[in-house]
Enzyme design. Structure first.
Site, PDB file in Angstrom:
ATOM      1  N   ASN A   9      64.828  12.939  32.420  1.00 26.42           N
ATOM      2  CA  ASN A   9      65.866  12.883  31.393  1.00 26.42           C
ATOM      3  C   ASN A   9      67.221  12.958  32.106  1.00 26.42           C
ATOM      4  OD1 ASN A   9      67.640  13.375  29.304  1.00 26.42           O
ATOM      5  ND2 ASN A   9      66.811  15.401  28.796  1.00 26.42           N
ATOM      6  N   TRP A  10      67.935  11.852  32.107  1.00 28.44           N
ATOM      7  CA  TRP A  10      69.211  11.821  32.856  1.00 28.44           C
ATOM      8  C   TRP A  10      70.353  12.473  32.092  1.00 28.44           C
ATOM      9  CZ3 TRP A  10      69.288   6.031  34.934  1.00 28.44           C
ATOM     10  CH2 TRP A  10      68.199   5.850  35.798  1.00 28.44           C
ATOM     11  N   LYS A  11      70.126  12.809  30.838  1.00 30.01           N
ATOM     12  CA  LYS A  11      71.175  13.441  30.009  1.00 30.01           C
ATOM     13  C   LYS A  11      72.461  12.620  30.073  1.00 30.01           C
ATOM     14  CE  LYS A  11      68.813  17.756  30.676  1.00 30.01           C
ATOM     15  NZ  LYS A  11      68.837  19.196  30.644  1.00 30.01           N
ATOM     16  N   HIS A  99      65.269  17.575  21.572  1.00 24.69           N
ATOM     17  CA  HIS A  99      65.609  18.263  22.822  1.00 24.69           C
ATOM     18  C   HIS A  99      66.497  19.464  22.483  1.00 24.69           C
ATOM     19  CE1 HIS A  99      67.451  19.176  26.664  1.00 24.69           C
ATOM     20  NE2 HIS A  99      66.405  18.581  27.220  1.00 24.69           N
ATOM     21  N   GLU A 101      69.065  20.667  23.723  1.00 19.05           N
ATOM     22  CA  GLU A 101      70.519  20.435  23.733  1.00 19.05           C
ATOM     23  C   GLU A 101      70.965  19.730  22.456  1.00 19.05           C
ATOM     24  OE1 GLU A 101      70.559  18.590  27.577  1.00 19.05           O
ATOM     25  OE2 GLU A 101      70.065  20.532  28.463  1.00 19.05           O
ATOM     26  N   GLU A 172      59.605  23.180  26.535  1.00 20.21           N
ATOM     27  CA  GLU A 172      60.753  23.455  27.389  1.00 20.21           C
ATOM     28  C   GLU A 172      61.403  24.770  26.977  1.00 20.21           C
ATOM     29  OE1 GLU A 172      62.461  19.715  29.298  1.00 20.21           O
ATOM     30  OE2 GLU A 172      63.382  19.856  27.338  1.00 20.21           O
ATOM     31  N   GLY A 178      68.153  23.748  33.052  1.00 15.45           N
ATOM     32  CA  GLY A 178      69.434  23.621  33.752  1.00 15.45           C
ATOM     33  C   GLY A 178      69.923  24.926  34.350  1.00 15.45           C
ATOM     34  N   SER A 218      63.926  23.219  34.816  1.00 15.51           N
ATOM     35  CA  SER A 218      64.152  23.437  36.253  1.00 15.51           C
ATOM     36  C   SER A 218      62.960  23.033  37.131  1.00 15.51           C
ATOM     37  CB  SER A 218      64.567  24.885  36.521  1.00 15.51           C
ATOM     38  OG  SER A 218      65.775  25.173  35.834  1.00 15.51           O
ATOM     39  N   GLY A 239      65.094  17.300  34.305  1.00 10.55           N
ATOM     40  CA  GLY A 239      66.500  16.986  34.080  1.00 10.55           C
ATOM     41  C   GLY A 239      67.224  16.776  35.399  1.00 10.55           C
ATOM     42  N   GLY A 240      67.872  17.825  35.880  1.00  8.16           N
ATOM     43  CA  GLY A 240      68.716  17.730  37.075  1.00  8.16           C
ATOM     44  C   GLY A 240      68.041  17.045  38.263  1.00  8.16           C
TER      45      GLY A 240
HETATM   46  P1  PGA Z   1      66.339  20.654  33.880  1.00  5.50           P
HETATM   47  O1  PGA Z   1      66.298  19.959  32.440  1.00  5.50           O
HETATM   48  O2  PGA Z   1      65.206  20.077  34.677  1.00  5.50           O
HETATM   49  O3  PGA Z   1      67.684  20.291  34.461  1.00  5.50           O
HETATM   50  O4  PGA Z   1      66.185  22.109  33.676  1.00  5.50           O
HETATM   51  C1  PGA Z   1      65.095  19.726  31.775  1.00  5.50           C
HETATM   52  C2  PGA Z   1      65.332  19.102  30.435  1.00  5.50           C
HETATM   53  O5  PGA Z   1      66.310  19.459  29.763  1.00  5.50           O
HETATM   54  O6  PGA Z   1      64.581  18.220  29.988  1.00  5.50           O
END
Ligand code: PGA
Length: 254
Positions: A9-11, A99, A101, A172, A178, A218, A239-240
């Protein structure tokens, strides 16, 4: 029997030029390493603005791609939204729904919105990746299972068992997203196993055996293998660490 699914997920990162470069680099690393796409699925989930260029770049690639959201509405006066029919012509295979966020900063707090989004995803033939997970205060009270069950109940009760078998569920824990704080593989497995039990009990054992459950929060190349080793974890939502081709490739190669 459940094909592992590793999704990045590149956000809200990377413009379309950077996104295309990352996609091509990832594709090259995986191809050069004779990555076995038969054994596992690799998915990137860029921002909307990069999807068209990834569609073009992916013609000869086995990497799938998805969208980070889908409108709950079909079309019309919904400024800023992207509909299922728009995503259809972009060839996306997956859409993220719920998600954390989007639950936190947008209108996805209400399960009624999530249900509509998943319905839109099914109408257009996409696979929804439905995200659930508890915030820190719930984890501290050790109520993560109840919390996740209620998130599942509010949404899955609106779908048939056949539909549920096609949903990818991403567990998650919000406190691990993050933050660099990863749930231990045991913590992740505990909740993913409970999600499978929930589906077995409330939907059916056959569906529970089919549904793919991802862990996210993470994830890095250093912990991917340990998490993927757990029997009820069928994939990772990253994500990251998905923003670097070599790191994400290592995760996919866990
Ligand atoms: P993260 O994000 O790997 O940066 O913790 C995961 C996600 O939000 O899908």
């Amino acid at each position: 029997m459940r094909k592992p699914i590793i999704a990045g997920n590149w956000k809200m990162n990377l413009d379309y030029l950077q996104g295309t470069d990352l996609f091509l680099e990832l594709n090259k690393i995986l191809e050069d390493s004779n990555f076995s796409f038969n054994d596992r699925e690799v998915v990137v989930i860029p921002s909307f603005t990069s999807i068209r260029s990834i569609q073009l770049a992916s013609e000869k690639s086995q990497i799938s791609y998805g969208a980070q959201d889908i409108s709950a509405n079909e079309d019309g006066a919904f400024t800023g939204e992207v509909s299922g029919s728009m995503l259809k012509t972009l060839g996306v295979k997956y859409v993220l729904v719920g998600h954390s966020e989007r639950r936190q900063y947008h209108s996805d707090k209400c399960s009624c919105v999530l249900v509509k989004k998943i319905k839109q995803a099914f109408n257009y033939g996409f696979t929804p990746i439905f995200c659930v997970g508890e915030p820190l205060e719930i984890r501290q009270e050790n109520k993560q299972i109840e919390h996740v069950f209620s998130q599942l109940e509010e949404v899955l009760s609106e779908f048939s068992s056949d539909e549920i078998s096609k949903i990818v569920i991403a567990y998650e824990p919000v406190w691990a997203i993050g933050t660099g704080e990863t749930a231990t593989a045991e913590d992740a497995e505990e909740v993913c196993e409970q999600i499978r039990c929930y589906i077995s009990k409330n939907v059916g054992e056959d569906v529970a055996l089919k549904v793919r459950i991802q862990y996210g929060g993470s994830v890095k190349s250093s912990n991917a293998a340990e998490i993927m080793n757990k029997p009820n974890i069928d994939g990772l939502l990253v994500g990251g660490a998905a923003l670097k081709a070599d790191e994400f490739a290592k995760i996919a190669q866990f």
